[in-house]
Write an enzyme that holds these catalytic residues in place. Structure first.
Site, PDB file in Angstrom:
ATOM      1  N   GLY A 658       0.799  -1.221   0.000  1.00 38.20           N
ATOM      2  CA  GLY A 658       0.000   0.000   0.000  1.00 38.20           C
ATOM      3  C   GLY A 658       0.827   1.264   0.000  1.00 38.20           C
ATOM      4  O   GLY A 658       0.351   2.341  -0.362  1.00 38.20           O
ATOM      5  N   GLU A 659       2.088   1.163   0.390  1.00 38.43           N
ATOM      6  CA  GLU A 659       2.935   2.345   0.475  1.00 38.43           C
ATOM      7  C   GLU A 659       3.446   2.714  -0.913  1.00 38.43           C
ATOM      8  O   GLU A 659       3.956   1.864  -1.658  1.00 38.43           O
ATOM      9  CB  GLU A 659       4.097   2.061   1.426  1.00 38.43           C
ATOM     10  CG  GLU A 659       4.932   3.281   1.753  1.00 38.43           C
ATOM     11  CD  GLU A 659       6.036   2.960   2.745  1.00 38.43           C
ATOM     12  OE1 GLU A 659       7.014   3.714   2.782  1.00 38.43           O
ATOM     13  OE2 GLU A 659       5.909   1.954   3.470  1.00 38.43           O
ATOM     14  N   ALA A 660       3.327   4.017  -1.261  1.00 41.93           N
ATOM     15  CA  ALA A 660       3.669   4.465  -2.613  1.00 41.93           C
ATOM     16  C   ALA A 660       5.140   4.240  -2.932  1.00 41.93           C
ATOM     17  O   ALA A 660       5.495   3.867  -4.054  1.00 41.93           O
ATOM     18  CB  ALA A 660       3.319   5.948  -2.763  1.00 41.93           C
TER      19      ALA A 660
END
Length: 1722
Positions: A658-660
């Site tokens: 989920g982390e860009a």
């Protein structure tokens, strides 16, 4: 008409069958319509009339006994009749064909390769008749076809066989009559049985098994049964088979079976499918290299393959509910089930058939699993069960795939399962679990295989989940009844599993016991393998088929695999929680390589990894994780792949984080890799990177329901403008990419597992099962629909393809029961939870009974395998379920648990070990409750304080009417039980707070009625059965019973003796065990009896000791052989308690018990004497007089009356008896006891001397044994020093120590007895043993004398102020000393020849007496030495005399330094001056005053004076004894010894002179004596006596030994001595010392008169001077002349001196006249 029909068809066999039926065809035919048929029949009849059976038939002819041409002629009408499509004509034709087939008249091969053959046409025509639709014709057709296939003379092959099967199919599927359909189904089943039975044996002449019609209707077609249809169909099949049982033509059979059809000879077929199949099979056969196969097996293979294909036909989209197709599919599966159920070794040994199972049957099962039809699912399960039971060794991979899909998928669906489907699975699991080999093999080959699923573990956990039911609060489709059914069935399966494990274990252990040597552990692998007996389905397929890919594996290897798998799974679980820690763990444990490439491969290929966690790990920025991500992306090959498909393919294995930033790193690497694989796709990797991001965003936008404003295609194109190095990508390309993503979502797999709520209730807390439930319930997979979805099927097909590309898996088989350890490790927790929860929650008798059975089997397995933790957990659970600790809450199931406990104790007692404690605790509680129910008094009533009135009242109150008849609340024991307590509490009802209601009492009474089901027989049977326990079992049983008994007895409120009485019982039951086992048992019992015997509760201790007495009495009834020690061990508790108990009552009880046992069983006591004497020894030292006297009374009786029994078998007990008597001699209570004990010691010595303990023999005098003359006869002497000494030494040493007793009478008595024993029996001792006696017995007696003398001398040397002048008070009294010395001398004289070497030590002791500072012992020593030398002097050697004289010299010399040091203490004492007249001998009253000196100084002076007197007396005694020795034994003395004598005299004389020369000292002593009113020490007398003795002995020697004197020059010594004596005398006559050298110059001085003191001294010295002058005058003239110059000046001074006696002047006158005068005159 009858005669005509008999002759129809002629005389041949075929004619007799064909004739009547052809005639019937003619009659039934329509003449116009069937004119050709009629004419053909007539021609055939005419021909038959002319034919007869020939002996040599044509092999090509289809009919036996008829030529080929004739056979075709007569059979042609039959074909026409069958093709007439007219039922009336067809029926006789069918009957005709049936008879020909059943009677074996038709022979040959029927194959579509020969379509023109008459037999092929007949079969084809019969098949066509089946399509007419007539019910009667259908049955006839089925009958004919079955007969044709069954006929041993016919082989139907290829397309013809398929057509036969197809016809039966059509009858089944198209028929209207239910009976006909059942018949068709039965015929089909029978046909496949026939075909595949022949395939197994590869011959048509095979024994055929009849199918069971009822079994065929197990899953389907039960609705077709019309009353007696099943019975009819069964008879139908039986009739056909029995009709074909005629005797076949063996030649024809051999001809048929000998024809081989190679794969190259393909079978002709009308259909394309058949041709394609044949070609494909030909290719497969050639490629596999199998060579040729028989026709029979070829046909079987083709039929199997067609049935599999038929079972895989699915409905079309236009007609999805095609019931006919579904029925055909079901029938195919049923037939396949029949084939596999009857399959034999061919399916395992022939790779082609095994491959067919894998390729076709497994595929069929896989495809049909998508259906939600119950009957098909049941058939699938049934077929899978057969594969598992019979062919699992060859289908390891396939079973590993199907088991989770078919069984576990349904089993693990807890919330929304199909009831019938899950019941089918549970029933199948029950069958599986009943076969122990299947269970073991599943665990070994799957749970211990890294690449396989944990099937066994998942089965057990799935059954647990089902047994626990849906979690609370969850939504389920199950009704309450269905849920309960599931729970009970799952528990039943778990019970079957653990039972099978136990059965297999017992079987392997029996095999091991048979083949292996005794003593091997159960963990030892059994090398040989035996096929177990039982049903066919239970036989392990790898046993009957060893050539398969199976191998006998040892447990160690499997253990390593299992451990590896567990660790790998642990790493995966850790990764799914914390990826970096999981990878680190896997690398450290060597499960994954340390390189990034290896970790990437692991992430990509390992199942079970959470896709989200993989994505998170790949997106990490740590160096190693980054390298792993690069290696992961580089492992993909995107060459020639579309960009969208590449992303889809790439993201298939993980979920993007989920982390860009993480997504950025991953997509950046993806873009680089894509461009590297497709270098011409984009201008740069940046383009691919941006586009990839854009695709991800589009996918989220398009398929996320939360996004309302969706991205349009134009938006997507606009967003990607200029990304290709400033240029736009083609719009068509972006448009196509957009459509692709929007229509087909890039799906990322859902998380593999979701947490499930735990099921916890109050009962779980009660049993502490929370941990177990948490452990085994764990996580539950997502619920699946009833049918497997297409995605799952495609996934499994991929697995099939992957497996087919790999090498064949090895199937492992084990015979080592150690594998059960790992299985139990997996299943014990779920089983414990399932059984416990069910037992707690359910009151259903069947369910609880199942659970208790499960507990029993689980305890059996865990106990035999030695799994202590698991065994104890199961036993504890059952024990808790008895509810005996809270009896008021009991139910019937709890009573059943009690029964189970008893059964467990009896069945598995050998292996229960520590778990016995729980079982015996339950038995104890049962007995307690039963006693309460009977109203019997509690044991505590007998252990209370002894108050007769109170006891009587208590007993009366307890002994009222039975509790069951009168529910009283007044009994505190009942109230305590009703209150209950925890299971672990030592006593129930510990919590005394809280009231007990009437209702509780009534419940309790009703529960006691339940306990009536358990009688005393069952209870006692456990203890009686202890006789059957093995050695380890009985020891563990005893340990546990001791522990339970200890808890009972130590109860503060309710002590009980139930277990204690049982201990006595089982000890009695097991007394006949071998000694080694009994010894181990008694070690435990002994510690218990000792511990309880030392209890503070006196009543308990007395009860225990009495119990021990009863047991000992029983034990003493048994005979004991010599040299055993069991009686001693048995009686040891008495000894320990006797020694340690602080209770006089207990000690007295023990003495009485031992006395009673010994006196009543004296003839049986052997090694027990040791413990008996140890008890009496402890009693002898007791502080209670009555105990001492009681013990000695028994001891006296034993010694007097039963002495021979003491040493009957164990001679060492004599020593114990002696020690005991010696202890009695120290008694302080009664001197008679002491004297009697000493007398008994002498009695023992007499017995010992008589030779009753050891063998004696006569021997001549040698170094080790000496014979002494006694009344002219030789006596026996003993040569075994060690053995003999071991008996004598303790007795003699004991008496020796007793001589130092503080009581004079005891000392004297012991001395006399000791030396009397030595004198009386010393002739039996060898010289070496005498040395031992002297060193350890005799000399220690006198160590007190010597040591005291040494201490006194040391004190005199070291102490400057001796403050204890009475040290001699602790030494023997004079009488004892005299007796001891006299006894020593007597003994030495008696055995001088033997003990001669001890002379130095004896003399040393006697001189020690002489050196004593006390005059009494010195006198004793002198007397003893005188007697010694008087009796033995003539026998002494020169060296021995030297020893005597040196000892005396050393005695005299050793006393001097200490004494002189003592005198020096006077120097520090200031004595006041007194009257000047003291020197003149006058005394004055004004002299000394005691007050002028301190008390300490006075005591010191008094002591010195006393010591001086004693010292002088001892020195004079030494002089006296030497003088006496000299006089008596002069003739035996050598010059060297005489020299020693003279040296000693010189020493003493010099010492005496020195004392008299100390003028100042003399003055102080004289003053001290005056002050203390003491007599003056005889110092002058001492000096006179010393010189006089010296002078006398020299004179005597000169007289007696003149020759020796010349050598020694004694004249010079005599002259010197005389000169010294004269000088001493002269010194007394003058105020000052006279110089020893004569003065040359005369000095004139006044001679003053001497004082009175001097005159007294001169008077005392006169006699000595006279003796010296006489000695000089007695010298030879020449000798005197030689020494005249030395003595003359002294003689002159004597003349001038004053003398107190005229005798001096007279002797001087004679001397001058007789000696000096002649010299002067001459």
């Amino acid at each position: 008409m009858l005669s005509t029909s008999q002759t129809l068809g002629g005389p041949s066999c075929c004619g007799r069958v064909l004739g009547p039926l052809l005639d019937k065809i003619i009659k039934n035919a329509a003449w116009r319509k069937h004119s050709h048929l009629v004419s053909s029949c007539k021609s055939a009849l005419d021909k038959l009339d002319t034919l007869t059976d020939v002996s040599i038939s044509d092999s090509a002819s289809p009919l036996r006994g008829i030529s080929l041409s004739d056979a075709e002629l007569v059979l042609h009408p039959v074909v026409l009749a069958l093709d007439a499509n007219y039922a009336k004509v067809a029926e006789p034709a069918l009957e005709c064909v049936y008879k020909l087939f059943s009677l074996g008249l038709i022979r040959g091969e029927i194959d579509s390769s020969f379509p023109n053959s008459i037999l092929f046409r007949i079969v084809q025509s019969v098949c066509k008749v089946g399509g007419i639709g007539e019910e009667a014709s259908e049955l006839a057709v089925l009958k004919v076809l079955l007969a044709a296939v069954r006929s041993p003379c016919v082989l139907i092959r290829g397309e013809c066989l398929v057509n036969v099967v197809r016809t039966c199919y059509n009858v089944y599927l198209g028929g209207v009559n239910g009976t006909n359909q059942i018949c068709a189904k039965s015929v089909l089943a029978q046909i496949v049985v026939i075909v595949f039975t022949r395939v197994e044996e590869d011959t048509v002449d095979a024994s055929i098994k009849t199918v069971s019609v009822n079994e065929l209707l197990e899953f389907t077609d039960k609705n077709l049964n019309e009353g007696s249809s099943i019975y009819f169909c069964q008879n139908f099949v039986n009739e056909v088979l029995s009709a074909c049982e005629g005797v076949p033509d063996l030649k024809l059979l051999q001809q048929i079976s000998a024809k081989e059809l190679q794969y190259g000879e393909t079978i002709g077929s009308k259909g394309e499918e058949k041709s394609e199949f044949a070609e494909r099979e030909l290719k497969e056969g050639v490629e596999s290299g199998l060579g040729g196969g028989s026709k029979i097996r070829e046909d079987g293979f083709l039929l199997f393959k067609n049935l599999c294909k038929l079972s895989m036909k699915f409905s079309s989209q236009e007609n999805p509910d095609d019931q006919i197709l579904l029925r055909g599919k079901t029938l195919s599966l049923e037939l396949l089930k029949v084939i596999m159920n009857n399959g034999g070794p061919i399916w395992r040994s022939n790779d082609r058939f095994l491959s067919a199972v894998k390729q076709y049957l497994c595929l069929s099962l896989l495809k049909n699993s998508a259906l939600s039809v119950m009957s098909i699912f049941q058939l699938q399960c049934s077929i899978f069960m057969i594969l598992l039971a019979k062919f699992r060794s060859g289908l390891k991979d396939e079973i590993g795939i199907f088991f989770p899909m078919l069984v576990l998928r349904v089993l693990e669906n807890v919330l929304q399962p199909s009831f019938l489907q899950k019941m089918t699975v549970l029933n199948m699991l029950e069958k599986i679990s009943q076969d122990s080999h299947i269970i073991i093999d599943i665990f070994v080959n799957y749970d211990c295989d890294v690449d396989a699923p944990n099937i066994f573990e998942r089965i057990v956990n799935g059954l647990l989940k089902t047994a626990l039911g849906p979690p609370p609060g969850s939504t389920t489709t199950l009704s309450l009844v269905q849920d309960i059914t599931f729970r009970h069935e799952s528990v039943k399966c778990l019970v079957s599993i653990i039972k099978s494990m136990g059965t297999w274990m017992d079987q392997q252990l029996r095999i091991g016991d048979f083949y292996l040597p005794k003593g091997l552990d159960i963990d030892t692998s059994v090398e040989s393998h035996s096929t177990p007996t039982g049903e066919d389905s239970s036989v392990c397929d790898y046993e009957s088929h060893p050539e398969m890919n199976s191998e006998l594996s040892d447990t160690a290897t499997l253990e390593q695999r299992r451990a590896y798998k567990k660790e790998l799974q642990k790493g995966i679980a850790l990764f799914n929680r914390k990826p970096s820690r999981g990878i680190e763990f896997l690398i450290n444990t060597k499960k994954v390589g340390g390189s990034p490439e290896e970790v990437a491969t692991f992430l990509k290929n390992t199942t079970g990894l959470n896709e989200t966690m993989i994505g998170d790990y790949l997106g990490e920025r740590e160096e190693f994780a980054l390298r792993v991500m690069h290696a992961y992306v580089d492992s993909f090959n995107f060459k020639s792949m579309d960009f969208g498909e590449s992303i889809r393919f790439f993201l298939r294995g993980f979920r993007l984080p989920g982390e860009a930033q993480k997504i950025d790193r991953i997509m950046e690497k993806f873009a680089e890799r894509y461009c590297k694989c497709n270098p011409n796709s984009f201008t740069s990797a940046d383009t691919a990177y941006v586009l990839a991001y854009s695709v991800i965003m589009l996918n989220t936008d398009a398929h996320n329901s939360m996004v309302k404003d969706k991205m349009t295609k134009s938006d997507f194109i606009r967003n990607n403008r200029g990304i290709d190095d400033g240029k736009d990508l083609p719009e068509e390309y972006l448009s196509a990419l957009y459509d692709q993503i929007v229509k087909n979502e890039i799906k990322m797999n859902a998380p593999s597992s979701v947490p499930q709520s735990k099921q916890v209730n109050s009962f779980n807390k009660l049993l502490a099962l929370d941990g177990i439930l948490n452990l085994v319930t764990g996580k539950q997979t997502e619920e699946k629909p009833v049918g497997a979805n297409g995605l799952l099927i495609r996934h499994i097909q991929e697995q099939f393809k992957a497996k087919s590309g790999k090498s064949e898996s090895v199937y492992h088989a084990v015979t080592d029961v150690a594998i059960l350890r790992f299985m139990v490790e997996v299943c014990w927790g779920p089983m414990l939870a399932a059984f416990s929860v069910t037992l707690d929650q359910s009151d259903d008798r069947l369910a609880t009974s199942q659970c208790l059975q499960g507990f029993r089997h689980a305890i059996h397995v865990t106990a035999v395998m030695g799994l202590q933790t698991q065994r104890d957990a199961f036993v504890t659970s059952v024990a808790k379920f008895t509810y005996l600790h809270c009896a008021a809450d009991m139910k019937q199931k709890n009573v059943d648990a009690v029964k189970a406990i008893i059964s467990i104790a009896i069945e598995d007692g050998n292996h229960l070990q520590e778990a016995w404690e729980h079982i015996l605790t339950c038995l104890s509680r049962i007995e307690h409750l039963q006693l309460l129910g009977e109203g019997a008094p509690t044991d505590a009533a007998f252990f209370t304080a002894s108050n007769p009135e109170t006891d009587e009242k208590t007993l009366k109150s307890i002994s009222l009417q039975s509790l069951k008849k009168k529910g009283t609340l007044q009994n505190p024991a009942v109230m305590a039980v009703v209150r209950g307590g925890s299971y672990d509490s030592n006593t129930v009802g510990v919590n005394t707070s809280g009231l007990v209601t009437s209702e509780q009492i009534n419940n309790f009474i009703s529960n006691l009625n339940l306990l009536d089901q358990i009688g005393s027989f069952e209870l006692n049977h456990v203890f009686a059965n202890s006789q059957r326990l093995n050695s380890e079992g009985i020891v563990a049983f005893v340990k546990a019973l001791c522990k339970v008994s200890m808890l009972e007895l130590q109860s503060p409120t309710d002590p009980r003796v139930f277990s204690l009485t049982k201990l006595v019982e089982i000890a009695h039951y097991n007394m006949n065990r071998i000694r080694l086992v009994w010894s181990r048992m008694w070690n435990v019992l002994s510690d218990f009896f000792v511990s309880v015997g030392l209890s503070e509760n006196l009543s308990v201790a007395i009860f225990v000791m009495d119990s021990l007495r009863q047991l000992a009495m029983k034990f003493l009834e048994r005979e004991e052989l010599a040299n055993y020690n069991f009686q001693n061990e048995f009686l040891r508790p008495f000894v320990i308690v006797m020694q340690k108990s602080s209770s006089a009552e207990i000690r007295e009880l023990i003495v009485r018990c031992i006395s009673q046992m010994v006196l009543s069983r004296v003839s049986n006591v052997k090694s027990g004497w040791k413990s008996v004497f140890m008890v009496f020894t402890a009693a002898a030292a007791d502080e209670r007089k009555n105990i001492v006297l009681l013990a000695f009374e028994t001891m006296e009786k034993i010694v007097r009356e039963y002495f021979p029994y003491i040493t009957e078998t164990e001679t060492t007990t004599f020593t114990d008896c002696v020690r005991c008597l010696l202890t009695f001699t120290t008694s302080r209570f009664n001197s008679d006891v002491c004297f009697n004990a000493i007398a008994f010691l002498r009695f023992c010595a007499v017995k010992l001397a008589e030779g009753g303990l050891v063998c004696t023999e006569k021997s001549s005098v040698d170094d080790l044994s000496i014979s002494v003359e006694n009344d002219g006869s030789d006596v026996q002497s003993l040569t075994d020093i060690d053995d003999y000494g071991s008996f004598w030494v303790p007795l003699l040493k004991g008496l020796s120590k007793l001589t130092s007793d503080s009581r004079s009478a005891i000392r004297k008595s012991s001395l006399e007895v000791l030396f009397n024993i030595l004198k009386d029996h010393g002739h039996l001792f060898s010289r070496s043993f005498w040395i031992i006696i002297f060193n350890s017995v005799v000399f220690p007696i006198f160590s007190g004398v010597c040591d005291k003398r040494d201490v006194l001398i040391k004190d005199e040397q070291d102490s400057q102020s001796p403050n204890s002048p009475h040290l001699e008070g602790s030494i023997w009294d004079s009488e004892t000393s005299a007796v001891a010395a006299q006894c020593l001398v007597d003994l030495f004289i008696s055995f001088f020849n033997v003990v001669r070497a001890q002379l130095p030590n004896v003399v040393s002791i006697l001189t020690g007496y002489i050196r004593s500072p006390i005059q009494g012992p010195a006198t004793t020593g002198v007397a003893a030495l005188s007697r010694l030398t008087g009796d033995l002097g003539s026998r002494f050697s020169e060296d021995e005399w030297r020893e005597v004289f040196l000892a005396l010299k050393e005695a005299a010399a050793s006393m001097v330094p200490g004494f002189m040091k003592l005198l020096r203490t006077m120097d520090d004492i200031k004595v006041p001056e007194y009257s000047l007249y003291a020197n003149t001998g006058t005394s004055s009253d004004h002299g000394l005053n005691n007050e002028d000196l301190e008390d300490d100084n006075l005591q010191t002076m008094a002591y010195i004076v006393s010591r001086m007197k004693s010292h002088i007396a001892v020195q004079l005694l030494i002089i006296q004894v030497v003088t006496d020795l000299y006089k008596t034994h002069l003739q035996f003395l050598s010059a060297a010894n005489v020299t020693i004598v003279f040296e000693m005299f010189t020493l003493v004389a010099s010492h005496a002179h020195k004392l008299n020369s100390e003028v100042a000292l003399q003055n102080k002593i004289q003053k001290a004596c005056s002050m203390l009113d003491l007599s003056y020490p005889p110092m002058v007398h001492f000096e006179n006596e010393a010189h006089q003795s010296y002078l006398n002995i020299i004179q005597n020697f000169l007289r007696d030994r003149p020759t020796v004197c010349e050598e020694m020059n004694l004249e010079s010594q005599l002259v010197a001595l005389c000169q010294k004596i004269m000088l001493i005398y002269l010194n007394c006559t003058q105020p000052q010392n006279v110089p020893e050298k004569p003065v040359k110059k005369q000095v004139t001085h006044w001679i003053l008169p001497l004082g009175s003191a001097k005159k007294e001294e001169l008077s005392a010295r006169t006699a000595l001077l006279v003796s010296a002058l006489k000695a000089l005058s007695g010298l030879d003239r020449n000798v005197f002349r030689r020494y005249i110059s030395n003595v003359f000046p002294v003689l002159v001074n004597l003349i001038r001196s004053e003398h107190s006696s005229a005798e001096v002047q007279h002797v001087l006158s004679n001397l001058f006249e007789s000696c000096i005068g002649p010299i002067i005159m001459g």
